[in-house]
Scaffold this motif. Sequence first.
Motif, PDB file in Angstrom:
ATOM      1  N   HIS B 258     -16.084   7.508   0.176  1.00 31.58           N
ATOM      2  CA  HIS B 258     -14.775   6.450   0.909  1.00 31.58           C
ATOM      3  C   HIS B 258     -14.628   5.776  -0.409  1.00 31.58           C
ATOM      4  O   HIS B 258     -13.631   5.007  -0.029  1.00 31.58           O
ATOM      5  CB  HIS B 258     -14.645   6.196   2.073  1.00 31.58           C
ATOM      6  N   ILE B 284     -10.309  -2.209   2.560  1.00 32.88           N
ATOM      7  CA  ILE B 284     -11.474  -0.654   2.190  1.00 32.88           C
ATOM      8  C   ILE B 284     -12.440  -1.086   2.872  1.00 32.88           C
ATOM      9  O   ILE B 284     -13.089  -0.126   3.526  1.00 32.88           O
ATOM     10  CB  ILE B 284     -10.828  -0.092   1.278  1.00 32.88           C
ATOM     11  N   SER B 288     -14.412   0.755   6.222  1.00 35.85           N
ATOM     12  CA  SER B 288     -16.042   1.476   5.405  1.00 35.85           C
ATOM     13  C   SER B 288     -17.037   0.925   6.664  1.00 35.85           C
ATOM     14  O   SER B 288     -17.827   1.224   6.834  1.00 35.85           O
ATOM     15  CB  SER B 288     -16.149   1.690   4.231  1.00 35.85           C
ATOM     16  N   SER B 338      -2.481   4.494   2.071  1.00 37.96           N
ATOM     17  CA  SER B 338      -4.165   4.474   1.711  1.00 37.96           C
ATOM     18  C   SER B 338      -4.784   3.624   2.994  1.00 37.96           C
ATOM     19  O   SER B 338      -5.910   4.803   3.513  1.00 37.96           O
ATOM     20  CB  SER B 338      -4.347   3.647   0.628  1.00 37.96           C
ATOM     21  N   LEU B 339      -4.140   2.975   3.271  1.00 36.62           N
ATOM     22  CA  LEU B 339      -4.986   1.943   4.403  1.00 36.62           C
ATOM     23  C   LEU B 339      -4.872   3.108   6.354  1.00 36.62           C
ATOM     24  O   LEU B 339      -5.748   2.966   6.650  1.00 36.62           O
ATOM     25  CB  LEU B 339      -4.320   0.780   5.101  1.00 36.62           C
ATOM     26  N   ALA B 342      -7.363   5.809   5.996  1.00 38.92           N
ATOM     27  CA  ALA B 342      -8.341   5.288   4.911  1.00 38.92           C
ATOM     28  C   ALA B 342      -9.215   5.041   6.771  1.00 38.92           C
ATOM     29  O   ALA B 342     -10.069   5.642   7.204  1.00 38.92           O
ATOM     30  CB  ALA B 342      -8.433   3.915   4.890  1.00 38.92           C
TER      31      ALA B 342
END
Lengths: 668, 623
Positions: B258, B284, B288, B338-339, B342
């Motif tokens: 990721h 990001i 994570s 993308s968020l 994620a």
Amino acid sequence: MNILIPYSWLTKYLKTTASAKKIAEYLSLSGPSVDTLTKMGNEWVMDIEVTTNRIDMFSVLGIARDARSILKHRKIDAQLIGDIYQKTKPANLKISNRVDYLKTRIDPELCPRFSAVLIEGVSVKQSPPEIRRLLTLAGHRPINNLVDASNWLMHAYGQPVHVFDYDLIEKHQMTLRSSKKGEKITTLDKKTFELPGNDIVIEDGGRRLIDLCGVMGGSNSAVNPETKNVLLFVQNYEENRVRQTSLKLSQRTIASQIFEKDPDPEAVLPVLFKGIELIGKWAGGKANHQVLDIYQNKASYPQIKLEFNKMNTYLNNQVSDQEAKSILSNLGFKVEISKENILATPPSWLANNMKLDVDLIEEIARIWGYQYFESLLPTGEIPQNNPRQGFEIEFGLKQLMKSFGYTELYSDPLISKIEANLVGGCKQHLRLKNPLGEEWEYLRSSLLQTLLKAVSGNEADAPVDLFDLSPVFIPKLKESLPDEIMMLAAATHRSHRKLLGQLNRLMNEMGIEYEVQPTDVDMLANERSGVIVSGKTTLGIIGQIDPRAMAVFGLSRPVWVFELNAEKIKKLSKEIMSLSRPGKYSSIVEDLTLIVGDKVTVGPILKQIQSISGLVVNVLPKKYWENTVTLGMEFNHPSRQLTQAEVNKEKTKITAKLTKLFGTRLKV
Amino acid sequence: MSSTMKKTLIYLIDSKKKRLQTKIVSVVSKSKVTSVTLGKTIFYPQGGGQPSDQGTIRGENGGLKVTNVVYNDGDPIHQGKLKGKLKEGDAVICELDWERRYYYMRLHSAGHLVHEVVHETFPELKPVRGEHGIGGKQYIEYLGNASLEVSRLNPRLQQLIEDGRQIKTYFVTLDQLKEKAQFVPTNLPKNKPLRVVEIEGFEPIPDGGTQVDSTKELAGAVIAKVETKKENILVHYQVERGSPDKKARRIKPAPVRHETTFSTPEVTAITDKEAIRSVAISAIALISDTKDLSELEDLRISYLGRKGKVNCLLKKLPTFTKDERLEFGSQVNELKKSLVAAIEKRGLQLLGKDDSDQAWVDLTDPGKKTNVGHLHLVTRAIEEITRIFEKIGFTRVRYPTVDWDWYPFEALNMAKDHPARDEWETFFIDKPPSADKKKGHMVLTPHTSNGQVREMERMGEPPIRMLNIASCFRRQQDVTHIQSFLQFEGLVIDRNISISHLKGVIDYFAGEFYGDKVVSRLRPFNFEFTEPSFEVDFTCPNCRGTTKVSGKKCRFCKGGWHEVGGAGMVHPRVLTNGGIDPDEYSGFAFGWGVERTYAMKPGININDIRMLHSTDIRILKQF
């Protein structure tokens, strides 16, 4: 005791419209149990279990008699025919306690009734085919007409009979006496026995033993193809002696099993007369007109009184007085009836078994039919006086062990001498007087003695975790019963730290404060064993099995065990846990790595830490490495948030004190 | 290895993570060296032959240049030179000297691969240690004797590198490891999860180091020489140093992680484009790093919520020109997408508790074995029997199994010469008889009925409703017979107790224990201590009395009935011996084998009761 009865033999005494199947069904419900009903060729054969108290039913006639009463009560036509009890003495025979052809010396204690008759001019050959067929179906091997006659008489009437070759009895003399230990006899089946002593035997005029009474006749006087004259022999014996002899010699003959249950002495002469008739018919023999019958203490049959009140209590008021009367009459009782009670005198074949009012109640109830009684729960008061033996705590302990991954087993508490010797020596154990083998000679005093056997048997599936919660037996001095103590034992192939953790958890669950004090314990390895103590009470032991015990049980992998006294746990355990509110402030968790000396025990250190600092709410060892131990400590204050600085201060205090007390050093 | 270690020692689960945001737990400075511990770390502490990582830990007010990391029992200490200030609780970003780490990581993995090559050909050699770069040493040391030739080992090594074998690290228990691997070092902890490394096609090996994802990344590794030292053999090897080689870069690990590549974050957003970039980077990284779902939800709100950072960026739209608006808008949308992706992915990871990187889970897998113990069937039977009788007012008791002759025999109306009382059928204890003549010898009680008179003595006066469960012993002639078994004994004594009450209680038990439609049947029998006495049958629980199961003859019964055991009305002499007047009270009793009664349950499939006395764990574990 089971007896085989072919239907056509039964119907020689029972005239009925009922089929074999019907009879079997009714007998099972109200009389002796018919275990199986099997068709053998054209014949139905019943295999019937007769209870030991009803030896009167251990014959075809006895079964016919009971079946008749049962069927009659069910309004099914049934009559008894060919009943030898109803026959009168043949007119040509004279009964006497002395005869010319046989000199006897009888001990009446050993033989309450002794009867015999000489039958001359027999020819030994096969019995009639029908007789051989029925005997075979009934489980007897046909041999010749004389042997078959004795088997027939026993099977038909329940009275064992023996036939001697008259000419082989030396000097025609018989002495019936108690045997001496070591005397020898060879029986009909050619087996030679050295007698245990106190057996009933007959010696002839040549001082030879010719009969092992009640068990089997001697081979030296047995009938053979040349036999011409026979002595037909029908007796009663002292039942206990017969039983002892047959058990000690492992000669459980049918005759001995009947004799040891004290059959009806009144059957002796009718059977003898029937025997004269059969041997005459099958072997052409002629009986001497003198019949020997030595019967000194004739049995008496007292009347039994049954109050109707009592009968009605037992039988839920479901049986009428008249029904009761007719049932008893049908069974052969002489019955008088009044408003309050029944007076009943039993027939001779029931006299042994019918003595009390409840015996009559049983006869009435079974013939009336158990299946017709109502099914009711008792309505009385519920008893309040519970002794509280703590079964729920035992179950709780078992569930805990299960949750730890242990598997429960039950084991026989009997152990060998070698196993007994492991714990305090075999003298500290109860010993059986009559064990079934050396393997099962003693009662365990520790659960480990049986648990380790199981561990050993399961090594192939290692690692295993096993537990047992069962009694052990601790002998007491003097004449008192042993202490039977419920113990909980666990055995595991896993590490000692795992077992210690389980012990800890178990004690926490029970709410018991405890400590392990290292010391020597039987069966456990030096320096790896200890006692589990709470205050002044020793609760049990813990440790690793020592090499000697490992060898005894055939263990090859190390085993750790504990054994706890469940009774003491029950006493100390707290039913109610006191609760505390969780702290409002967060804890600070710190590690402390100490360099410890050789064999320093961590238990006392942990205890000390909590007494040194009141802020330590939890402390446990996290890791052992070389000569260090890392302790995880949780600091908390109930009323305010601790700072790191405070905790550091406490740690310093703790370290210093520990150094002083235990000589440990802080690892930096 | 505790699960907290798995959470805090990130390098164990993700060896390619170069950057991490975390918090300072403690800072201690001593002369010129400062030691820092962190909430979690990507720094590998020296161990297992692999040198420690280096890099930086940077906070708002200062940073530490990490030169050495010490394992410290799972709470690594990062040592180095401090510039500025760091204090407890500071949020910091850790960054590895990736070039160094990647080199040592390759060195370490190459070491394992070299071992597999050696082990394949010379399984008799016992590995004793591996050096992967500490002090410039790089070799595997074996105990044993063999003639190893570099020229024969290297081709195989090159082939394995070419193959691009996958290298996995994961956690197992010792037992699982034993199942999978032949060589298991003896000094491993038994009750902790173990980290292992497994090269595709080879057995897993315990390992705590960092490893590459594919043997392709080891391109350039060679076995340099074989050295014999006393009884040991040292296999030396090398991996090209320098920047991670280009070949390796191109074939980046198969499972894409990721994480993306980062450059140093800027503290202030100078341009709006950079603002987007800054949001992306921080978001990001933070996503994570989340530890649980609620943390993740907080993050989602702060970025994607109505007043979240993404919406804040969109609010700037009006300040742009039309063209710029289009470009900026689409960039923000990309960011948003993308968020969302994620966050969703992290959510699934958190649900999966770090077992899997993938969203998909295999629900047909039987799962990990759960180790629970087993209560014996007899225990379960006893509990059930107790519950049933307690409901109708019975009190459970336990009486001695070693008892005076009086209680199991004499008081129960069994004549002195009764066969059950002689040494052929009953076990006697080798002790003199009691001084109290009435009590007689000590015996192992053959039935629970010894509890009858004992209970009468305890209670003194009816009503009595007793349930006595204990072991009994019979001296069977046949040694293969079980010598002991468990019995449960019921005793009811009160005014006006009849045969009907006995039937009622037995029928009630049958219905509760075996289910509806199971009732009792009494047949005549004989016991000395009851009169009348009964043999009790139950409707066969298997065929429910129909004698047939799905058209076939029932295998378990004779004519729809099953024999359970004995019962009867308490004999008046027994009542008298217990001090109770038989003219005023009557009662009934029954005593049945626990094992036998339980074995009759349909479906239990016990055709030999001795199975219940087995101590074979393969049977016990089925209970």
